[in-house]
Design a protein around this motif. Structure first.
Motif, PDB file in Angstrom:
ATOM      1  N   UNK A 288      29.961  -7.342   4.766  1.00 13.91           N
ATOM      2  CA  UNK A 288      30.317  -5.924   3.633  1.00 13.91           C
ATOM      3  C   UNK A 288      29.226  -5.704   3.180  1.00 13.91           C
ATOM      4  N   UNK A 289      29.483  -4.475   2.235  1.00 16.29           N
ATOM      5  CA  UNK A 289      28.601  -4.153   1.081  1.00 16.29           C
ATOM      6  C   UNK A 289      29.126  -4.143  -0.075  1.00 16.29           C
ATOM      7  N   UNK A 290      29.814  -5.321  -0.303  1.00 10.88           N
ATOM      8  CA  UNK A 290      30.863  -5.518  -1.238  1.00 10.88           C
ATOM      9  C   UNK A 290      32.047  -4.203  -2.094  1.00 10.88           C
ATOM     10  N   UNK A 291      31.757  -3.084  -1.065  1.00 14.43           N
ATOM     11  CA  UNK A 291      32.635  -1.917  -1.447  1.00 14.43           C
ATOM     12  C   UNK A 291      33.731  -2.288   0.131  1.00 14.43           C
ATOM     13  N   UNK A 292      32.805  -1.796   1.256  1.00 15.14           N
ATOM     14  CA  UNK A 292      33.744  -2.075   2.259  1.00 15.14           C
ATOM     15  C   UNK A 292      33.272  -2.992   3.822  1.00 15.14           C
ATOM     16  N   UNK A 293      34.020  -2.717   4.800  1.00 12.21           N
ATOM     17  CA  UNK A 293      33.929  -4.026   5.588  1.00 12.21           C
ATOM     18  C   UNK A 293      33.852  -3.209   6.907  1.00 12.21           C
ATOM     19  N   UNK A 294      32.943  -4.101   8.176  1.00 10.32           N
ATOM     20  CA  UNK A 294      32.718  -3.191   8.872  1.00 10.32           C
ATOM     21  C   UNK A 294      32.715  -4.030   9.807  1.00 10.32           C
ATOM     22  N   UNK A 295      33.710  -3.836  10.804  1.00  8.23           N
ATOM     23  CA  UNK A 295      33.700  -5.000  11.339  1.00  8.23           C
ATOM     24  C   UNK A 295      32.650  -4.581  12.628  1.00  8.23           C
ATOM     25  N   UNK A 296      32.186  -6.047  13.413  1.00  9.70           N
ATOM     26  CA  UNK A 296      31.242  -6.232  14.689  1.00  9.70           C
ATOM     27  C   UNK A 296      32.091  -6.444  16.021  1.00  9.70           C
ATOM     28  N   UNK A 297      31.756  -5.431  17.255  1.00 17.62           N
ATOM     29  CA  UNK A 297      32.221  -5.741  18.174  1.00 17.62           C
ATOM     30  C   UNK A 297      30.882  -5.574  18.960  1.00 17.62           C
ATOM     31  N   UNK A 298      31.492  -5.701  20.349  1.00 13.86           N
ATOM     32  CA  UNK A 298      30.089  -5.868  21.174  1.00 13.86           C
ATOM     33  C   UNK A 298      29.461  -5.972  21.681  1.00 13.86           C
ATOM     34  N   UNK A 299      29.760  -4.359  21.690  1.00 11.93           N
ATOM     35  CA  UNK A 299      28.839  -3.376  21.480  1.00 11.93           C
ATOM     36  C   UNK A 299      27.689  -3.209  20.928  1.00 11.93           C
ATOM     37  N   UNK A 300      28.042  -3.856  19.572  1.00 13.40           N
ATOM     38  CA  UNK A 300      27.692  -3.576  18.037  1.00 13.40           C
ATOM     39  C   UNK A 300      28.400  -3.378  17.253  1.00 13.40           C
ATOM     40  N   UNK A 301      27.820  -2.861  15.792  1.00 13.79           N
ATOM     41  CA  UNK A 301      28.702  -2.833  14.772  1.00 13.79           C
ATOM     42  C   UNK A 301      29.318  -1.504  14.466  1.00 13.79           C
TER      43      UNK A 301
END
Ligand SMILES: [Mg+2]
Length: 321
Positions: A288-301
């Motif tokens: 999270x950057x405080x606003x958006x969440x990004x999911x981690x995948x095995x291949x990377x973010x």
């Protein structure tokens, strides 16, 4: 080859393991209970390939350090005490006796340094000079009697815990990065100190060999929780980008979760400790950057492109615990 797939396949056989198996495949080290009340012994094996994990022309001392330190880092991840090590080496026919002598002297020196004596090994010579040299280190350890013989596994993270790390991350392999991956200190003192202080509040732990994001994914998966990382809190080494800090690997720091009710010391054994996120109910690893969440995948973010640091990475990390 995907690490999770390989681990899953091995895991399917875990249900038929003997009752003496205390920690089955899937953690940093496995553990078995010895017969007749003989206590618990932990064991793990690691491989170092010349030309992949370090340059073929690295000194024998560099090879020895990395071979042993990788295994000792796994001992730290369990908050266990190393007791002995055996090392096997498949060497190029070009290698001379002086090289193997220096290699073994360094292993013995490390044995003294980390209270993990070299107790055996094997040397083979490869048929061709062009084959990569392969080193295998097997480490034995015991649970820490000063922490009630408890071991810290990957599956203990609970919603409400905080996610913490030792040291800093990224660019361990970069040529201008100081060569962290060649001379890192396995965090045994950090792990034992934390465990003795926090006890059950140190809920899970792993060492970071394959990349912080990937190791967090192991913790989330094994503990059946969701992990949220605040990107701006991740300590970075040598001006690493956030992506490098999360994905480069070869940091050999500790990543662990602490019960939210306990206080984390600012440092342990002179190594800074940093809270980088929290544990919640659910699954997966999110940035999270405080606003958006990004999911981690095995291949990377997801939503982040591969950056130019790939050139610094080993060709193949294999399946490393
Ligand atoms: Mg490990």
């Amino acid at each position: 080859m995907r690490e999770f797939d390989v681990i899953d396949r091995i895991r399917r056989g875990n249900s038929s393991l003997a009752a003496s198996v205390i920690v089955p495949p899937g953690d940093d080290l496995g553990a078995v209970k010895l017969p007749d009340g003989g206590g618990v012994v932990l064991a793990g094996v690691d491989q170092v390939i010349g030309g992949v994990h370090l340059p073929l022309d690295a000194s024998p001392e560099r090879f020895a350090w990395k071979v042993a330190a990788r295994s000792l880092s796994d001992v730290a991840a369990m908050a266990a005490c190393p007791v002995g090590m055996v090392v096997a080496a498949a060497l190029s026919p070009r290698i001379e006796t002086e090289w193997t002598t220096r290699f073994s002297i360094e292993l013995q020196r490390m044995g003294t340094l980390f209270k993990c004596p070299l107790i055996g090994g094997d040397i083979a010579v490869l048929p061709g000079g062009d084959a990569p040299m392969v080193f295998s280190s097997t480490v034995l350890a015991t649970p820490d009697s000063e922490a009630s013989n408890r071991m810290v596994l990957r599956d203990g993270a609970m919603p409400g815990d905080v996610v913490c790390v030792s040291g800093a991350f990224g660019r361990s392999l970069a040529a201008d990065g100081g060569g962290h991956h060649l001379g890192f200190t396995p965090r045994i003192d950090v792990a034992l100190g934390l465990h003795r202080e926090l006890r059950e509040n140190l809920t899970s732990m792993i060492d970071v060999s394959d990349g912080l994001g990937s190791e967090l994914a192991h913790l989330a998966r094994e503990s059946h929780v969701r992990i949220i990382i605040e990107g701006n809190r991740v300590p970075r080494r040598n001006d690493a980008s956030l992506e490098q800090a999360l994905c480069d690997g070869e940091d050999y720091e500790l990543c662990f979760t602490v019960s939210g009710t306990s206080r984390l010391p600012a440092s342990m054994a002179d190594v800074p400790l940093t809270i980088i996120g929290t544990v919640q109910q659910g699954d997966g690893v999110f940035l999270t950057d405080g606003a958006e969440e990004t999911r981690f995948e095995a291949s990377g973010w997801e939503h982040q492109g591969a950056e130019d640091h790939d050139a610094d990475r080993p060709d193949s990390k294999g399946v490393s615990q």
